[in-house]
Design an enzyme around this catalytic site. Structure first.
Site, PDB file in Angstrom:
ATOM      1  N   ASP A 122      42.767  66.475  66.310  1.00 53.56           N
ATOM      2  CA  ASP A 122      43.257  65.163  65.879  1.00 53.56           C
ATOM      3  C   ASP A 122      42.627  64.011  66.649  1.00 53.56           C
ATOM      4  O   ASP A 122      43.218  62.942  66.797  1.00 53.56           O
ATOM      5  CB  ASP A 122      44.795  65.086  66.028  1.00 53.56           C
ATOM      6  CG  ASP A 122      45.510  66.108  65.162  1.00 53.56           C
ATOM      7  OD1 ASP A 122      44.942  66.512  64.135  1.00 53.56           O
ATOM      8  OD2 ASP A 122      46.641  66.505  65.524  1.00 53.56           O
ATOM      9  N   GLU A 123      41.403  64.211  67.145  1.00 52.57           N
ATOM     10  CA  GLU A 123      40.726  63.170  67.929  1.00 52.57           C
ATOM     11  C   GLU A 123      39.439  62.702  67.272  1.00 52.57           C
ATOM     12  O   GLU A 123      38.708  61.885  67.835  1.00 52.57           O
ATOM     13  CB  GLU A 123      40.404  63.701  69.337  1.00 52.57           C
ATOM     14  CG  GLU A 123      41.613  64.025  70.199  1.00 52.57           C
ATOM     15  CD  GLU A 123      42.234  62.799  70.824  1.00 52.57           C
ATOM     16  OE1 GLU A 123      41.679  61.692  70.646  1.00 52.57           O
ATOM     17  OE2 GLU A 123      43.259  62.932  71.493  1.00 52.57           O
TER      18      GLU A 123
END
Length: 299
Positions: A242-243
């Site tokens: 999720d980066e």
């Protein structure tokens, strides 16, 4: 003898219908870049139909997207000339044919709202994609895939078999010559190696307004914190969960009366819209990577 009312076709004009191209590029900023690119295209009979550029003051990088028509020069020849043109500028560039839809494989688990939305938009010509296959670790959407005439690959991901499962998934991608992978609520964490092989060509939808509420059950987290806005984020897939670089986000307003079920329902609509926009911009070559961020040249 000519038939009355008959107009002789202009065969020369038919043979020289201009081709449409999209050129994207980035390099270190310097004076005269826009002039140089425009001049290169003009010298080859190019007509610029849409252009956008951005200078990042923090990195010193220049980004540009140009849509242009050109006649009398083929795709391969133009690529070769661009290669020579870009060399002294140390440009990273790509030339695209916008008439060719992006070969796409969709990944999904048990929630199908994003999958169904993408399939509908594809079939109604709202997205410039060609859905070649659907991959899932469950069988819930096998019938949906069949209704659209899309091959469905059920590849279970169990404890201890992830390397084998990902190898089978990569076989599907190679067989379909996939240019884009869309994780349409595919609820499996991809390995670092898998992410690296898909670098820059895999888009994920996260049911949260990242960087808030990462990981599992973000709507439960949001409800517990009493948020007034919930959202969704489409981003490129990287090994850091999720980066990845964010492509698109959106939010919807909520209040204290909304339950977790309400938030989830509202969020699903937002996820579908956000993912569709991200896929469209990617396939229209409007997204340029800028480190851990993106530059979006919207239409």
């Amino acid at each position: 003898m000519p038939v009355r009312g008959w107009v002789e076709p202009n065969l020369a004009a038919l043979r020289t219908v201009p081709m449409l191209y999209v050129l994207t590029l980035s390099c270190h900023d310097r004076r005269g870049l826009v002039h140089a690119v425009s001049g290169f295209l003009l010298e080859r009979g190019g007509n610029i139909e849409e252009a956008a550029q951005y200078n990042d003051p923090n990195t010193g990088l220049f980004f540009m997207r140009v849509q242009f028509s050109c006649e009398g020069i083929g795709f391969e020849a133009l690529q070769a000339q661009l290669d020579a043109f870009a060399l002294p500028f140390q440009m990273q560039w790509a030339l695209h044919d916008p008439a060719q839809p992006t070969r796409t494989v969709l990944f999904v688990s048990k929630e199908g709202h994003c999958l169904n939305d993408l399939l509908f938009r594809w079939k109604t010509a709202q997205l410039p994609i060609d859905v070649r296959a659907i991959v899932s670790n469950h069988r819930e959407f096998e019938a949906l895939a069949a209704s659209y005439g899309v091959p469905f690959h059920h590849i279970p991901v169990l404890a201890g078999n992830k390397p084998e499962a990902e190898a089978r998934q990569l076989d599907v991608l190679r067989a379909q010559r996939a240019e884009l992978v869309v994780l349409a609520r595919y609820m499996q964490i991809l390995s670092n190696d898998f992410c690296q092989q898909l670098c820059g060509r895999a888009i994920n939808i996260h049911h949260s307004f990242l960087p808030s509420f990462k990981g599992a059950k973000p709507y439960h987290q949001a409800h517990d914190r009493g948020v007034k806005l919930i959202g969704a984020t489409a981003h490129y897939v990287t090994a850091d969960l999720d980066e990845g670089p964010i492509i698109e986000q959106d939010v919807v307003r909520v209040d204290h009366s909304h339950t977790v079920a309400d938030l989830t329902s509202l969020g699903r609509d937002t996820e579908s819209h956000v993912l569709a926009r991200a896929v469209r911009w990617h396939c229209e070559h409007r997204v340029l990577r800028n480190g851990h961020k993106t530059v979006i040249f919207r239409s």
